[in-house]
Design an enzyme around this catalytic site. Structure first.
Site, PDB file in Angstrom:
ATOM      1  N   ASP A 247       0.850  -1.201   0.000  1.00  0.00           N
ATOM      2  CA  ASP A 247       0.000   0.000   0.000  1.00  0.00           C
ATOM      3  C   ASP A 247       0.883   1.247   0.000  1.00  0.00           C
ATOM      4  O   ASP A 247       0.690   2.172  -0.791  1.00  0.00           O
ATOM      5  CB  ASP A 247      -0.904  -0.018   1.240  1.00  0.00           C
ATOM      6  CG  ASP A 247      -1.780   1.220   1.307  1.00  0.00           C
ATOM      7  OD1 ASP A 247      -2.334   1.602   0.263  1.00  0.00           O
ATOM      8  OD2 ASP A 247      -1.902   1.808   2.408  1.00  0.00           O
ATOM      9  N   ASP A 251       2.025   4.023  -3.503  1.00  0.00           N
ATOM     10  CA  ASP A 251       1.790   5.477  -3.567  1.00  0.00           C
ATOM     11  C   ASP A 251       3.114   6.193  -3.856  1.00  0.00           C
ATOM     12  O   ASP A 251       3.164   7.147  -4.639  1.00  0.00           O
ATOM     13  CB  ASP A 251       1.198   6.006  -2.254  1.00  0.00           C
ATOM     14  CG  ASP A 251      -0.325   5.989  -2.252  1.00  0.00           C
ATOM     15  OD1 ASP A 251      -0.904   5.123  -2.939  1.00  0.00           O
ATOM     16  OD2 ASP A 251      -0.934   6.840  -1.572  1.00  0.00           O
TER      17      ASP A 251
HETATM   18  C1  IPM Z   1      -5.404   1.227  -1.830  1.00  0.00           C
HETATM   19  C2  IPM Z   1      -6.134   2.037  -0.792  1.00  0.00           C
HETATM   20  C3  IPM Z   1      -6.894   1.092   0.126  1.00  0.00           C
HETATM   21  C4  IPM Z   1      -5.889   0.196   0.821  1.00  0.00           C
HETATM   22  C5  IPM Z   1      -7.827   1.795   1.149  1.00  0.00           C
HETATM   23  C6  IPM Z   1      -8.808   2.715   0.461  1.00  0.00           C
HETATM   24  C7  IPM Z   1      -8.535   0.802   2.019  1.00  0.00           C
HETATM   25  O1  IPM Z   1      -5.255   2.861  -0.097  1.00  0.00           O
HETATM   26  O2  IPM Z   1      -6.071   0.472  -2.562  1.00  0.00           O
HETATM   27  O3  IPM Z   1      -4.187   1.333  -1.920  1.00  0.00           O
HETATM   28  O4  IPM Z   1      -5.296   0.589   1.840  1.00  0.00           O
HETATM   29  O5  IPM Z   1      -5.684  -0.930   0.334  1.00  0.00           O
HETATM   30 MG    MG Z   2      -3.299   2.868  -0.908  1.00  0.00          MG
END
Ligand code: IPM
Ligand code: MG
Length: 359
Positions: A247, A251
């Site tokens: 996660d 990003d």
């Molecule tokens: C992602 C998002 C999700 C996650 C959230 C919205 C639950 O950040 O898909 O990366 O943490 O998996």
């Molecule tokens: Mg995420």
């Protein structure tokens, strides 16, 4: 061929970007002679408002019975109260878990046209073409116990990180299968110097690696990986890691491509059923304004054609049309720069569809 696709537009910009991706799929259907049948349902905040739960049993059943699920995004300030009993994100987690979609594929490619939009120097971006395989149905996201309690000294909250060998083995297997079709390198990411889960991860991943001598294999600690993603991102091919590390690092990696609005994902399990969604969120402040970048969702639809529907040349046509849209100087607001032609959400879809037709 005819295919059944469940649409879960969700919240914020979700409905606009899903609609635009469906328009592009309409062009794919016409050009290649397919028929896509859609059924739409609620997820996230929209589902809380309409049905009192972030993912109803009926919606989950609908998804299970379809060939693929295309999702927009969930969440927004309206449902953000930390004390709320139901949260939009629970719908997404329940969907991933309920469909047993344990392998989340997040490819990161850099388009030369967008090098200058990235906060990184162009010379570092050349040749970046990596794929993060994030484990999606276990880890600290789902581990038990999980609670918050009040004690004499104050409150205490507990989340549990947990992994089993089968859970690790199956997602690492996915990473090796994918690497075999790419540049034949796998990097496993963990925190084995601290976490018991990571030591199990490393041992299990090594056993999988031993079965694939044709694939170059390395392990790297997650903190160092965060650094190398900035320092030499082009050195990576396939990276495989647990749910939370994945996660966070995806990003980070999205900044290589200039905008989260460019990055798609596919969540897969053991069959062909898959869930396809952009990696970005619901961007509530841009909702309903026709300014959101639909490309992440359109590229997610391309991944759906490839992985769930087995339509490889159709997927390539969509990806090629996106590249042509960029080459022709069109940009959405998130990646806009001087001299380029600004396009809104719907217009972006039309221009991409035209380029599928023309190819
Ligand atoms: C992602 C998002 C999700 C996650 C959230 C919205 C639950 O950040 O898909 O990366 O943490 O998996
Ligand atoms: Mg995420």
């Amino acid at each position: 061929m005819s295919y059944q696709i469940t649409l879960l537009p969700g919240d914020g910009i979700g409905p606009e970007i899903v609609k635009t991706a469906v328009d592009v799929l309409g062009q794919v259907a016409t050009t290649f002679g397919h028929s896509f049948a859609y059924q739409e349902a609620h997820i996230g905040g929209a589902a809380i408002d309409a049905e009192g739960t972030a993912l109803s049993k009926e919606t989950l059943a609908l998804c299970k019975a379809s060939d693929a699920v295309l999702l927009g995004a969930v969440g927004g300030p309206k449902w953000d109260d930390p004390r709320a009993k139901v949260r939009p994100e629970q719908g997404l987690l329940a969907l991933r878990k309920g469909l047993d979609l344990y392998a989340n594929l997040r490819p990161v490619k850099c388009w030369p046209e967008l090098y200058h939009v990235s906060p990184l120097r162009a010379e570092l971006l050349q040749g970046v073409d990596l794929l993060v395989v994030r484990e999606l149905t276990s880890d600290i996201y789902f581990g038990k116990p999980r609670f918050r309690r009040t004690y004499s000294y104050g409150e205490r909250a507990v989340d549990t990180m947990s992994y089993t060998t089968p859970e690790i083995d199956r997602v690492v297997q996915w990473a090796f299968r994918l690497a075999a079709q790419r540049r034949k390198k796998v990097t496993s990411v963990d925190k084995a110097n601290v976490l018991e889960c990571s030591r199990l991860w490393r041992e299990t991943a090594q056993r999988v690696a031993d079965q694939h001598p044709e694939i170059q294999y390395e392990v790297i600690l997650v903190d160092a990986c965060a650094m190398y993603l900035m320092k030499q991102p082009a050195s990576f091919d396939v990276l495989v890691m647990g749910n939370m590390f994945g996660d966070i690092l995806t990003d980070e990696a999205s900044m290589l491509a200039g905008s989260m609005g460019m990055l798609p994902s596919a969540s897969l399990g053991s069959g062909t059923l898959g869930l396809y969604e952009p990696i970005h969120g619901s961007a509530p402040k841009y909702a309903g304004q026709d300014v959101a970048n639909p490309i992440a969702t359109i590229l997610s639809a391309a991944m759906m054609l490839r992985y769930s529907l087995g339509l490889e040349k159709e997927a390539v046509a969509v990806e090629g049309a996106v590249a042509q849209y960029l080459a022709d100087g069109y940009r959405t607001r998130d990646v806009m720069s001087e001299g380029m032609k600004l396009t809104g959400t719907r217009r972006t879809g039309e221009l991409i569809a035209e380029r599928i037709r023309a190819a």
